[in-house]
Scaffold this motif. Sequence first.
Motif, PDB file in Angstrom:
ATOM      1  N   THR A 110       2.232  -6.711   1.240  1.00  0.00           N
ATOM      2  CA  THR A 110       3.333  -6.587   2.583  1.00  0.00           C
ATOM      3  C   THR A 110       3.685  -5.391   2.662  1.00  0.00           C
ATOM      4  OG1 THR A 110       5.324  -6.528   0.833  1.00  0.00           O
ATOM      5  CG2 THR A 110       4.511  -8.749   1.588  1.00  0.00           C
ATOM      6  N   PHE A 111       2.878  -4.282   2.314  1.00  0.00           N
ATOM      7  CA  PHE A 111       3.077  -3.003   3.130  1.00  0.00           C
ATOM      8  C   PHE A 111       2.614  -2.974   4.427  1.00  0.00           C
ATOM      9  CE2 PHE A 111       1.842   1.216   4.112  1.00  0.00           C
ATOM     10  CZ  PHE A 111       2.842   1.938   3.831  1.00  0.00           C
TER      11      PHE A 111
ATOM     12  N   THR B   3       1.652   8.114   1.192  1.00  0.00           N
ATOM     13  CA  THR B   3       1.120   7.113   0.443  1.00  0.00           C
ATOM     14  C   THR B   3      -0.066   7.458  -0.303  1.00  0.00           C
ATOM     15  OG1 THR B   3      -0.305   5.869   1.954  1.00  0.00           O
ATOM     16  CG2 THR B   3       2.093   5.092   1.875  1.00  0.00           C
TER      17      THR B   3
ATOM     18  N   VAL C 173       7.992  -2.325   3.405  1.00  0.00           N
ATOM     19  CA  VAL C 173       7.368  -3.267   2.221  1.00  0.00           C
ATOM     20  C   VAL C 173       8.391  -4.229   2.016  1.00  0.00           C
ATOM     21  CG1 VAL C 173       6.308  -3.229  -0.030  1.00  0.00           C
ATOM     22  CG2 VAL C 173       6.638  -0.997   1.179  1.00  0.00           C
TER      23      VAL C 173
ATOM     24  N   THR D  80       0.560  -4.059  -2.619  1.00  0.00           N
ATOM     25  CA  THR D  80       0.006  -3.885  -1.175  1.00  0.00           C
ATOM     26  C   THR D  80       0.194  -4.791  -0.096  1.00  0.00           C
ATOM     27  OG1 THR D  80      -1.861  -2.698  -2.517  1.00  0.00           O
ATOM     28  CG2 THR D  80      -2.024  -2.787  -0.146  1.00  0.00           C
TER      29      THR D  80
ATOM     30  N   TYR E   3       7.466   2.978   7.578  1.00  0.00           N
ATOM     31  CA  TYR E   3       6.563   2.088   6.963  1.00  0.00           C
ATOM     32  C   TYR E   3       7.783   1.036   6.398  1.00  0.00           C
ATOM     33  CZ  TYR E   3       7.814   4.826   2.680  1.00  0.00           C
ATOM     34  OH  TYR E   3       8.424   5.598   1.612  1.00  0.00           O
TER      35      TYR E   3
ATOM     36  N   PHE F  14       4.232  -0.271  -5.337  1.00  0.00           N
ATOM     37  CA  PHE F  14       4.804  -1.720  -4.458  1.00  0.00           C
ATOM     38  C   PHE F  14       3.251  -2.548  -4.658  1.00  0.00           C
ATOM     39  CE2 PHE F  14       7.926   0.962  -2.978  1.00  0.00           C
ATOM     40  CZ  PHE F  14       9.106   0.104  -2.955  1.00  0.00           C
TER      41      PHE F  14
END
Length: 142
Positions: free
Chosen positions: A54-55, A84, A21, A52, A19, A50
């Motif tokens: 740009t995850f 997550t 971010v 959400t 993943y 973080f």
Amino acid sequence: MHNPSEMHRGGCLCGTIRYVVAEAPLRSAICHCRTCRRAASSPTLPFVTFPTATFSFERGTPQTFASSADVVRTFCGDCGSPLTYVNRTDSETIDVMTVSLDHPEKYPPEDHVWVSHKLDWDVIGDRLPCYPQGRTDQSDAS
Ligand SMILES: [Zn+2]
Ligand SMILES: [Zn+2]
């Protein structure tokens, strides 16, 4: 505490799931709640929150598990690493398991939450703030 343009990457033990971010973390903490403990098979579950927006998962598709009505956790279906946590009542943020990040040393925890569930033999060895449940100033996350 971080360069906002920095990319934050992580993934599972076997490498099937990756993943990324693109935004700075909002907070870093250690959860002692019973649910996180079971999800991680560990006395605590450190997490970094973080935004959400740009995850994204850039490799693989994780398995999902609803650990309570509003909570979706993800993990690798091959190696089992927890990845997550998203609470549907606050879908603006996503919690990433700190130790799944490629550089967990860059995200030192700021506090302990759900210490009311803490195991007696799990001795907190730092002087960070401890909250019996969730942090009370959630809106003030920095
Ligand atoms: Zn894996
Ligand atoms: Zn928890």
